[in-house]
Every structure is written in C-alpha cells, then in structure tokens.
Design a protein around this motif. Structure first.
Motif, mmCIF file in Angstrom:
data_model
loop_
_atom_site.group_PDB
_atom_site.id
_atom_site.type_symbol
_atom_site.label_atom_id
_atom_site.label_comp_id
_atom_site.label_asym_id
_atom_site.label_seq_id
_atom_site.Cartn_x
_atom_site.Cartn_y
_atom_site.Cartn_z
ATOM 1 N N THR A 1 40.043 40.690 44.388
ATOM 2 C CA THR A 1 40.273 41.094 45.774
ATOM 3 C C THR A 1 41.006 42.423 45.810
ATOM 4 O O THR A 1 41.707 42.797 44.871
ATOM 5 C CB THR A 1 41.133 40.066 46.551
ATOM 6 N N ALA A 2 40.837 43.108 46.927
ATOM 7 C CA ALA A 2 41.577 44.338 47.180
ATOM 8 C C ALA A 2 41.898 44.358 48.670
ATOM 9 O O ALA A 2 41.043 44.045 49.504
ATOM 10 C CB ALA A 2 40.754 45.560 46.791
ATOM 11 N N SER A 3 43.134 44.704 48.998
ATOM 12 C CA SER A 3 43.520 44.753 50.409
ATOM 13 C C SER A 3 44.492 45.909 50.630
ATOM 14 O O SER A 3 45.118 46.402 49.701
ATOM 15 C CB SER A 3 44.154 43.429 50.843
ATOM 16 N N TRP A 4 44.605 46.300 51.887
ATOM 17 C CA TRP A 4 45.476 47.402 52.269
ATOM 18 C C TRP A 4 46.561 46.872 53.190
ATOM 19 O O TRP A 4 46.273 46.247 54.209
ATOM 20 C CB TRP A 4 44.667 48.493 52.963
ATOM 21 N N ASP A 5 47.808 47.094 52.817
ATOM 22 C CA ASP A 5 48.948 46.755 53.667
ATOM 23 C C ASP A 5 49.376 48.048 54.342
ATOM 24 O O ASP A 5 50.077 48.865 53.745
ATOM 25 C CB ASP A 5 50.079 46.170 52.820
ATOM 26 N N GLY A 6 48.906 48.244 55.569
ATOM 27 C CA GLY A 6 49.154 49.488 56.286
ATOM 28 C C GLY A 6 50.615 49.733 56.601
ATOM 29 O O GLY A 6 51.065 50.874 56.617
ATOM 30 N N GLU A 7 51.361 48.666 56.873
ATOM 31 C CA GLU A 7 52.793 48.842 57.177
ATOM 32 C C GLU A 7 53.550 49.374 55.975
ATOM 33 O O GLU A 7 54.363 50.275 56.091
ATOM 34 C CB GLU A 7 53.410 47.511 57.629
ATOM 35 N N ALA A 8 53.294 48.785 54.827
ATOM 36 C CA ALA A 8 53.988 49.201 53.606
ATOM 37 C C ALA A 8 53.287 50.365 52.922
ATOM 38 O O ALA A 8 53.830 50.934 51.978
ATOM 39 C CB ALA A 8 54.094 48.026 52.636
ATOM 40 N N GLU A 9 52.067 50.713 53.378
ATOM 41 C CA GLU A 9 51.234 51.737 52.759
ATOM 42 C C GLU A 9 51.024 51.447 51.270
ATOM 43 O O GLU A 9 51.282 52.283 50.406
ATOM 44 C CB GLU A 9 51.812 53.133 52.985
ATOM 45 N N VAL A 10 50.542 50.216 51.015
ATOM 46 C CA VAL A 10 50.342 49.750 49.647
ATOM 47 C C VAL A 10 48.939 49.168 49.507
ATOM 48 O O VAL A 10 48.513 48.349 50.328
ATOM 49 C CB VAL A 10 51.401 48.679 49.275
ATOM 50 N N LEU A 11 48.238 49.602 48.477
ATOM 51 C CA LEU A 11 46.959 49.022 48.097
ATOM 52 C C LEU A 11 47.260 47.900 47.109
ATOM 53 O O LEU A 11 47.960 48.117 46.114
ATOM 54 C CB LEU A 11 46.064 50.081 47.439
ATOM 55 N N VAL A 12 46.762 46.700 47.390
ATOM 56 C CA VAL A 12 46.989 45.549 46.516
ATOM 57 C C VAL A 12 45.660 45.167 45.888
ATOM 58 O O VAL A 12 44.700 44.836 46.588
ATOM 59 C CB VAL A 12 47.570 44.346 47.300
ATOM 60 N N VAL A 13 45.599 45.243 44.566
ATOM 61 C CA VAL A 13 44.382 44.929 43.817
ATOM 62 C C VAL A 13 44.699 43.756 42.898
ATOM 63 O O VAL A 13 45.622 43.824 42.088
ATOM 64 C CB VAL A 13 43.902 46.143 42.992
ATOM 65 N N THR A 14 43.916 42.677 43.049
ATOM 66 C CA THR A 14 44.106 41.481 42.226
ATOM 67 C C THR A 14 42.903 41.316 41.321
ATOM 68 O O THR A 14 41.762 41.313 41.789
ATOM 69 C CB THR A 14 44.271 40.232 43.114
ATOM 70 N N GLU A 15 43.176 41.194 40.036
ATOM 71 C CA GLU A 15 42.097 41.031 39.062
ATOM 72 C C GLU A 15 41.668 39.573 38.976
ATOM 73 O O GLU A 15 42.424 38.672 39.328
ATOM 74 C CB GLU A 15 42.559 41.509 37.684
ATOM 75 N N VAL A 16 40.439 39.349 38.503
ATOM 76 C CA VAL A 16 39.964 37.982 38.284
ATOM 77 C C VAL A 16 40.883 37.329 37.254
ATOM 78 O O VAL A 16 41.454 38.006 36.395
ATOM 79 C CB VAL A 16 38.489 37.940 37.823
ATOM 80 N N PRO A 17 41.052 36.014 37.341
ATOM 81 C CA PRO A 17 41.965 35.342 36.402
ATOM 82 C C PRO A 17 41.501 35.478 34.961
ATOM 83 O O PRO A 17 40.301 35.522 34.684
ATOM 84 C CB PRO A 17 41.908 33.879 36.844
ATOM 85 N N ASP A 18 42.485 35.531 34.061
ATOM 86 C CA ASP A 18 42.154 35.558 32.639
ATOM 87 C C ASP A 18 41.847 34.133 32.175
ATOM 88 O O ASP A 18 41.802 33.199 32.990
ATOM 89 C CB ASP A 18 43.278 36.208 31.821
ATOM 90 N N ALA A 19 41.658 33.940 30.883
ATOM 91 C CA ALA A 19 41.281 32.634 30.337
ATOM 92 C C ALA A 19 42.325 31.558 30.633
ATOM 93 O O ALA A 19 41.993 30.372 30.684
ATOM 94 C CB ALA A 19 41.050 32.747 28.830
#
Length: 158
Positions: A52-70
């Motif tokens: 997933t990837a999302s934008w927190d406009g208030e904090a001006e932060v891009l949050v990128v979550t990788e697929v889970p590892d093993a």
C-alpha cells in the motif's frame, strides 16, 4: 498560457530502459518514482513489493508499506515531502497498475489467504501469499487447503 516542464533530476543507477516518472522534494532529499521502483533515501522498493501507499496531507508524509516478508513482517517507509508535485499520484498509479489479481480465499472458517499477483517490469508475475492469523500451516490438511487456494488463484491468470 505556456506550460513549463520542470527538469527531472539526474538519477544514477537506473537499469536499461528504466525511466523517471516523477520526483518529490523532501527535507532529506529527492524521492524518485521510476517505471520499476520507488527510490527512497538509502534504497529502493520495487512496485511489485509495495502493498500500500498513502499520502498524509496534514503531516506531508508519504507512507509506503511493503508486502510482508516470510515471517509476516511489513516494512513501512514514512517519507516527509515538502513538495510532492505529481509523485503521490504516480506512486498510487504504479502500485495499482502492478496488481493483476488479488483474491482472499477462505480455507478454515472465515480465515484464509490473500493471493496477489503483481506484474513485474519484465512482464512476469510475482506472487505473494498472506496467511490470516490463526491459520496453522503445520497442519497438513490446512496446508493442503492453502496450497489449493493459491493454485486456484494462479490458474485464473496463468
């Protein structure tokens, strides 16, 4: 009204055929989206590895979550961007565009597995399987149902 194109920064280490799609400025430097990955400070993440990837406009932060590892652990990147320009839209587009199929198949009551196939830049499918908590893969019958669920989803597109 004339539209001006802004020049894109020179990016070292791009693979043959890899192109820069968008950049964003942050307090720690540029973040670059290419045709195959997101270049972050200290590394990169292939689009096929982004859950997933999302934008927190208030904090001006891009949050990128990788697929889970093993082991089921997810790496999360929080990147401050003072000037994201088109970067946020391009990141969303690339993540969405890479997903060919994603299905949740129940294998034990309501619990099951999410099987996702993502298209790689070389036009192959990269598969990830997320097992819901409480699924016991040590149990041979459950493991067989999980394997069958994965095969069912993969057969839909392969």
């Amino acid at each position: 009204m004339k539209l001006r194109r802004t020049s894109r920064p020179a990016v070292d280490g791009l693979a043959p055929g890899e192109r820069v799609l968008a950049t964003g400025d942050g307090p720690d430097g540029d973040v670059v989206a290419t045709t195959s990955r997101l270049l972050l400070r200290g590394g990169s993440v292939a689009w096929t590895s982004v859950e997933t990837a999302s934008w927190d406009g208030e904090a001006e932060v891009l949050v990128v979550t990788e697929v889970p590892d093993a082991r089921g652990r997810r790496t999360r990147h929080r990147v401050a961007l003072s000037s994201p320009r088109r970067l946020v839209d391009v990141v969303r587009e690339q993540v969405t565009q890479s997903v060919v199929i994603s299905r949740h198949i129940t294998v034990d009551g309501r619990r099951g597995v999410r099987v996702t196939g993502r298209r790689t830049p070389s036009d192959e499918l990269a598969w990830t399987v997320q097992v819901d908590s409480g699924i016991d893969l040590a149990d041979p019958a459950t493991k067989a149902r999980v394997d069958a669920a994965v095969a069912l989803v993969r057969n839909e597109v392969e």
